[in-house]
Design a protein around this motif. Structure first.
Motif, mmCIF file in Angstrom:
data_model
loop_
_atom_site.group_PDB
_atom_site.id
_atom_site.type_symbol
_atom_site.label_atom_id
_atom_site.label_comp_id
_atom_site.label_asym_id
_atom_site.label_seq_id
_atom_site.Cartn_x
_atom_site.Cartn_y
_atom_site.Cartn_z
ATOM 1 N N THR A 162 0.837 -1.122 -0.042
ATOM 2 C CA THR A 162 0.165 -0.161 -0.126
ATOM 3 C C THR A 162 0.934 1.336 0.046
ATOM 4 N N GLU A 163 0.181 2.476 -0.336
ATOM 5 C CA GLU A 163 0.998 3.589 0.116
ATOM 6 C C GLU A 163 1.808 3.730 1.237
ATOM 7 N N ALA A 164 0.886 3.231 2.470
ATOM 8 C CA ALA A 164 1.339 3.454 3.934
ATOM 9 C C ALA A 164 2.625 2.609 3.881
ATOM 10 N N THR A 165 2.700 1.227 3.288
ATOM 11 C CA THR A 165 3.759 0.562 3.517
ATOM 12 C C THR A 165 4.946 0.890 2.648
ATOM 13 N N SER A 166 4.689 1.458 1.341
ATOM 14 C CA SER A 166 5.588 2.114 0.846
ATOM 15 C C SER A 166 6.239 3.189 1.310
ATOM 16 N N ALA A 167 5.656 4.027 1.971
ATOM 17 C CA ALA A 167 6.056 5.168 2.676
ATOM 18 C C ALA A 167 7.127 4.479 3.784
ATOM 19 N N LEU A 168 6.479 3.417 4.592
ATOM 20 C CA LEU A 168 7.583 2.842 5.516
ATOM 21 C C LEU A 168 8.879 2.503 5.086
ATOM 22 N N ARG A 179 8.622 -3.750 -3.327
ATOM 23 C CA ARG A 179 7.361 -3.975 -2.615
ATOM 24 C C ARG A 179 6.956 -5.370 -2.830
ATOM 25 N N ILE A 180 6.524 -6.045 -2.044
ATOM 26 C CA ILE A 180 6.214 -7.329 -1.819
ATOM 27 C C ILE A 180 4.726 -7.563 -1.512
ATOM 28 N N ASN A 181 4.429 -7.423 -0.457
ATOM 29 C CA ASN A 181 3.063 -7.349 -0.020
ATOM 30 C C ASN A 181 3.268 -6.498 1.581
ATOM 31 N N VAL A 182 2.027 -6.411 2.252
ATOM 32 C CA VAL A 182 2.112 -5.713 3.480
ATOM 33 C C VAL A 182 2.913 -6.359 4.533
ATOM 34 N N LEU A 183 2.984 -7.392 4.740
ATOM 35 C CA LEU A 183 3.908 -8.098 5.829
ATOM 36 C C LEU A 183 5.158 -7.968 5.504
ATOM 37 N N VAL A 184 5.424 -8.383 4.325
ATOM 38 C CA VAL A 184 6.857 -8.520 3.975
ATOM 39 C C VAL A 184 7.324 -7.073 4.047
ATOM 40 N N ASP A 185 6.672 -6.270 3.458
ATOM 41 C CA ASP A 185 7.367 -4.555 3.545
ATOM 42 C C ASP A 185 7.336 -4.282 4.838
ATOM 43 N N VAL A 186 6.544 -4.718 5.737
ATOM 44 C CA VAL A 186 6.872 -4.230 7.208
ATOM 45 C C VAL A 186 8.032 -4.820 7.987
ATOM 46 N N TYR A 187 8.170 -6.192 7.855
ATOM 47 C CA TYR A 187 9.637 -6.533 8.200
ATOM 48 C C TYR A 187 10.687 -6.268 7.513
ATOM 49 N N ARG A 190 18.562 -16.893 1.742
ATOM 50 C CA ARG A 190 17.596 -17.339 0.707
ATOM 51 C C ARG A 190 16.512 -18.246 1.237
ATOM 52 N N GLN A 191 15.364 -17.690 1.224
ATOM 53 C CA GLN A 191 14.139 -18.530 1.887
ATOM 54 C C GLN A 191 13.428 -19.284 0.986
ATOM 55 N N GLY A 192 13.032 -20.225 1.308
ATOM 56 C CA GLY A 192 12.303 -21.344 0.414
ATOM 57 C C GLY A 192 10.883 -20.646 -0.071
ATOM 58 N N PRO A 193 10.083 -21.012 -0.741
ATOM 59 C CA PRO A 193 8.868 -20.497 -1.541
ATOM 60 C C PRO A 193 7.744 -21.320 -0.591
ATOM 61 N N ARG A 194 8.016 -22.345 0.105
ATOM 62 C CA ARG A 194 6.993 -23.186 0.802
ATOM 63 C C ARG A 194 6.518 -22.320 1.858
ATOM 64 N N THR A 195 7.297 -21.560 2.624
ATOM 65 C CA THR A 195 6.942 -20.748 4.068
ATOM 66 C C THR A 195 6.913 -19.396 3.888
ATOM 67 N N ARG A 196 7.029 -18.849 2.716
ATOM 68 C CA ARG A 196 7.103 -17.321 2.458
ATOM 69 C C ARG A 196 5.594 -16.789 2.863
ATOM 70 N N LEU A 197 5.591 -15.620 3.159
ATOM 71 C CA LEU A 197 4.407 -14.933 3.495
ATOM 72 C C LEU A 197 3.749 -14.493 2.138
ATOM 73 N N THR A 198 2.543 -14.963 1.910
ATOM 74 C CA THR A 198 1.813 -14.705 0.675
ATOM 75 C C THR A 198 0.594 -13.959 1.202
ATOM 76 N N GLU A 199 -0.099 -13.156 0.359
ATOM 77 C CA GLU A 199 -1.223 -12.295 0.647
ATOM 78 C C GLU A 199 -2.355 -13.063 1.404
ATOM 79 N N GLU A 200 -2.161 -14.485 1.377
ATOM 80 C CA GLU A 200 -3.187 -15.165 1.940
ATOM 81 C C GLU A 200 -2.850 -15.725 3.473
ATOM 82 N N SER A 201 -1.490 -15.270 3.589
ATOM 83 C CA SER A 201 -1.004 -15.409 4.977
ATOM 84 C C SER A 201 -1.828 -15.034 6.224
ATOM 85 N N THR A 202 -1.966 -15.526 7.288
ATOM 86 C CA THR A 202 -2.733 -15.063 8.471
ATOM 87 C C THR A 202 -2.070 -15.392 9.649
ATOM 88 N N SER A 203 -1.231 -16.343 9.672
ATOM 89 C CA SER A 203 -0.292 -16.636 10.859
ATOM 90 C C SER A 203 1.150 -16.677 10.392
#
Length: 230
Positions: free
Chosen positions: A34-40, A99-107, A175-188
């Motif tokens: 989002t604009e907010a995570t981009s600004a972050l 810019r990846i997604n909200v959670l990845v941008d934040v961390y 390098r992280q593997g794709p299996r456990t990456r945070l996607t836009e569907e991740s909730t935990s």
């Protein structure tokens, strides 16, 4: 902790000054950047520039310590940089941070601002306990190359994060593997902030508190547990 994290004695011997802060999070809300995570991310890049004061990231004492550890387990740190140094180089380049997604941008913003490796794993896709170990070389690391699933194997002695299904992150935090990456569907998720001496433990705790605050901001109502440094 719902998810068990262990650090092997072999890794402790290799890096006796290693400390990590884990944040467990449930009820997260993710989505496109989002604009907010981009600004972050832009603000994190500015904070990094002030911190480095014209120096390249690898001259920072914390990044130098990571380079030493990478060399100690057989990796070339100028070719396979720890995640914080790699992000810092991107932040200071003309391309800037992805810019990846909200959670990845934040961390990623916390990683860049504090110059500390930070990772996020989707706990829904972790099998069993997470372990930081020195690899035998027989472990599977499932990744993607050219759109196809590829199984790689870490080098013997390489430091890896793994679970019961295999390696989740190679070369400690490279390098992280794709299996456990945070996607836009991740909730935990489990977020890990990793440091070495000479970074004070108090600074790792500060970075963790800032990450928790941002997660609460972007996922109101999420259940967070910040664990003490280990």
């Amino acid at each position: 902790m719902t998810l068990t994290l262990t650090v092997s004695d072999e890794v402790r011997a290799l890096a006796p000054g290693f400390t990590h802060v884990a944040i467990e999070a449930y009820g997260l809300v993710n989505g496109p950047s989002t604009e907010a995570t981009s600004a972050l991310l832009d603000d994190a890049a500015r904070r990094l520039a002030v911190r480095l004061d014209g120096r390249p990231p690898h001259e920072d004492s914390h990044m130098a310590a990571w380079r030493d550890v990478y060399t100690a387990f057989g990796s070339k740190p100028s070719r396979t940089r720890n995640s914080a140094e790699a992000l810092a180089k991107r932040a200071l380049s003309d391309a800037g941070l992805p810019r990846i997604n909200v959670l990845v941008d934040v961390y990623n913003a916390i990683s860049v601002a504090h110059l500390i490796p930070v990772g996020g794993e989707d706990t829904a896709h972790i099998q069993g306990a997470m372990r930081l170990v020195r690899a035998t070389g027989a472990e599977d690391f499932v990744t993607v190359a050219g759109g196809e699933k590829v199984v790689e194997h870490p080098d013997a002695g390489e430091v890896v994060w793994c679970d019961d299904m295999g390696v989740t992150c190679r070369r400690w935090n490279w390098r992280q593997g794709p299996r456990t990456r945070l996607t836009e569907e991740s909730t935990s998720a489990i977020f890990l902030l990793e440091s070495l001496t000479p970074m004070p433990v108090a600074e790792v705790e500060t970075a963790g508190a800032e990450l928790a605050e941002l997660l609460e901001k972007f996922s109101p109502g999420a259940q967070l547990t910040v664990h003490a440094p280990e």
